[in-house]
Scaffold this motif. Structure first.
Motif, PDB file in Angstrom:
ATOM      1  N   ASP A 210       3.103  -9.304  -5.082  1.00  0.00           N
ATOM      2  CA  ASP A 210       2.715  -8.411  -6.186  1.00  0.00           C
ATOM      3  C   ASP A 210       2.846  -6.935  -5.827  1.00  0.00           C
ATOM      4  O   ASP A 210       2.484  -6.057  -6.615  1.00  0.00           O
ATOM      5  N   GLY A 211       3.339  -6.637  -4.599  1.00  0.00           N
ATOM      6  CA  GLY A 211       3.552  -5.260  -4.174  1.00  0.00           C
ATOM      7  C   GLY A 211       2.411  -4.665  -3.390  1.00  0.00           C
ATOM      8  O   GLY A 211       2.560  -3.582  -2.805  1.00  0.00           O
ATOM      9  N   SER A 212       1.255  -5.310  -3.368  1.00  0.00           N
ATOM     10  CA  SER A 212       0.125  -4.772  -2.612  1.00  0.00           C
ATOM     11  C   SER A 212       0.362  -4.935  -1.115  1.00  0.00           C
ATOM     12  O   SER A 212       1.188  -5.735  -0.673  1.00  0.00           O
ATOM     13  N   ILE A 213      -0.377  -4.173  -0.350  1.00  0.00           N
ATOM     14  CA  ILE A 213      -0.168  -4.078   1.096  1.00  0.00           C
ATOM     15  C   ILE A 213      -1.350  -4.692   1.840  1.00  0.00           C
ATOM     16  O   ILE A 213      -2.510  -4.520   1.457  1.00  0.00           O
ATOM     17  N   ARG A 214      -1.046  -5.415   2.933  1.00  0.00           N
ATOM     18  CA  ARG A 214      -2.066  -5.939   3.827  1.00  0.00           C
ATOM     19  C   ARG A 214      -1.649  -5.672   5.273  1.00  0.00           C
ATOM     20  O   ARG A 214      -0.456  -5.599   5.577  1.00  0.00           O
ATOM     21  N   LEU A 215      -2.621  -5.517   6.140  1.00  0.00           N
ATOM     22  CA  LEU A 215      -2.360  -5.370   7.568  1.00  0.00           C
ATOM     23  C   LEU A 215      -2.439  -6.731   8.241  1.00  0.00           C
ATOM     24  O   LEU A 215      -3.184  -7.614   7.802  1.00  0.00           O
TER      25      LEU A 215
END
Length: 330
Positions: A210-215
């Motif tokens: 969905d384009g969101s970012i995670r580390l």
């Protein structure tokens, strides 16, 4: 028993809906990882959960935290929405929520939308206060924790390296000299340390579908200065691969600018409140200056991290020349 069979057995023990399934019911991603083995497992039919990430925990000699502290910290990160939600945590493995998407490329580090997402994750991370962390900061711990891993490579097992790599080992022994440690300390920002990721290069940043970012990959997380998390994001953007002559890669001069650093840090500061625009501008300038100094610390860290991998490489790269180029750049 195959690796896939063993992983599935452990998943079935932890996940009741998966019991009674067979290997044919799943797709197993190729294993990967530097200091820990990971494998994605995705169901071919309707199951809950439909996919997991299996992570083997044993043998992480370069881990910063002891196993109990790492467990508490990872569970806290999952509760905060920073790390993947943990579905099962055992002594030697854990099973995590599966992220659909991919890790970033080096070029995507410069994308403003990506930077905005990373900045938000880092801001949330830096507010956490996990219990039981070492009192020492990351760069106080590294020489102590990683020297014992490097010494066999530079000493008694040096003869196992190619001749040209053996010649580089004398220079690399200076990684642990007092002068080097003093230079590291001179690069550290002032001010109190906070909880940091400490390995934010693009391969540890995940862009969901969905384009969101995670580390990803928090095994080096402990107290440090936020500027290093900003600096380290750009650490591997200097790598040029595919060259015709050995070692087939080169660490180039930085392609990123003060504006690139300022863009990321500006998105980070959007999560803070300031009395005036001038106050915000001063804080931005301070953090950019600290981040520029901290960039050298990435070269120091990656030089040390590469040494133990030289004898048992897990990627097609010559780790002694990599460490030497990194240390020379530092």
């Amino acid at each position: 028993m195959s690796v896939e069979s063993d992983v599935l057995r452990r998943c079935q023990d932890a996940l009741p809906p998966w019991r009674g399934t067979t290997l044919d019911d799943f797709v197993f991603d190729p294993p990967k990882g530097f200091s820990s083995f990971t494998m994605g497992v995705r169901a071919r039919r309707d199951l809950d959960p439909p996919a997991v990430l299996y992570r083997h925990l044993a043998g992480k000699e370069n881990a910063i935290l002891d196993s109990d502290t790492e467990k508490r910290t990872f569970l806290l990160l999952g509760e905060a929405g920073i790390a993947a939600r943990c579905l099962h945590y055992a002594d030697d493995h854990r099973i995590e929520q599966f992220y659909e998407g991919r890790t970033l490329t080096a070029a995507e580090v410069f994308d403003p939308d990506v930077q905005r997402g990373i900045a938000g994750e880092l801001f949330t991370l830096h507010q956490l206060e996990p219990q039981g962390l070492p009192e020492e900061t990351y760069f106080e711990l590294l020489p102590e924790r990683w020297r014992r891993l490097a010494e066999p490579v530079l000493g008694p097992r040096r003869s196992e390296l190619p001749t040209d790599e053996q010649a580089l080992c004398d220079d690399l022994r200076a990684l642990f000299d007092d002068d080097t440690v003093a230079k590291v300390r001179a690069c550290l920002p002032d001010g109190p340390p906070v909880f940091c990721h400490n390995d934010t290069y693009h391969g540890n940043v995940f862009r969901l579908a969905d384009g969101s970012i995670r580390l990803l990959d928090f095994e080096f997380s402990c107290l440090n200065h936020p500027a290093f998390d900003f600096a380290n994001l750009f650490a591997e953007t200097v790598m040029e691969h595919g060259l015709p002559e050995p070692p087939y890669f080169r660490i180039n001069a930085p392609a990123f600018t003060d504006d690139d650093l300022g863009s990321l840090i500006g998105f980070y500061l959007d999560h803070r409140s300031f009395s005036t625009d001038a106050e915000r501008a001063d804080e931005l300038a301070r953090l950019v200056a600290e981040t520029k100094r901290a960039i050298l610390l990435s070269d120091y860290m990656y030089a040390m991290a590469a040494l133990p991998l030289a004898l048992e490489p897990i990627q097609k790269i010559r780790f002694i020349p990599y460490a030497h180029q990194r240390f020379t750049k530092f």
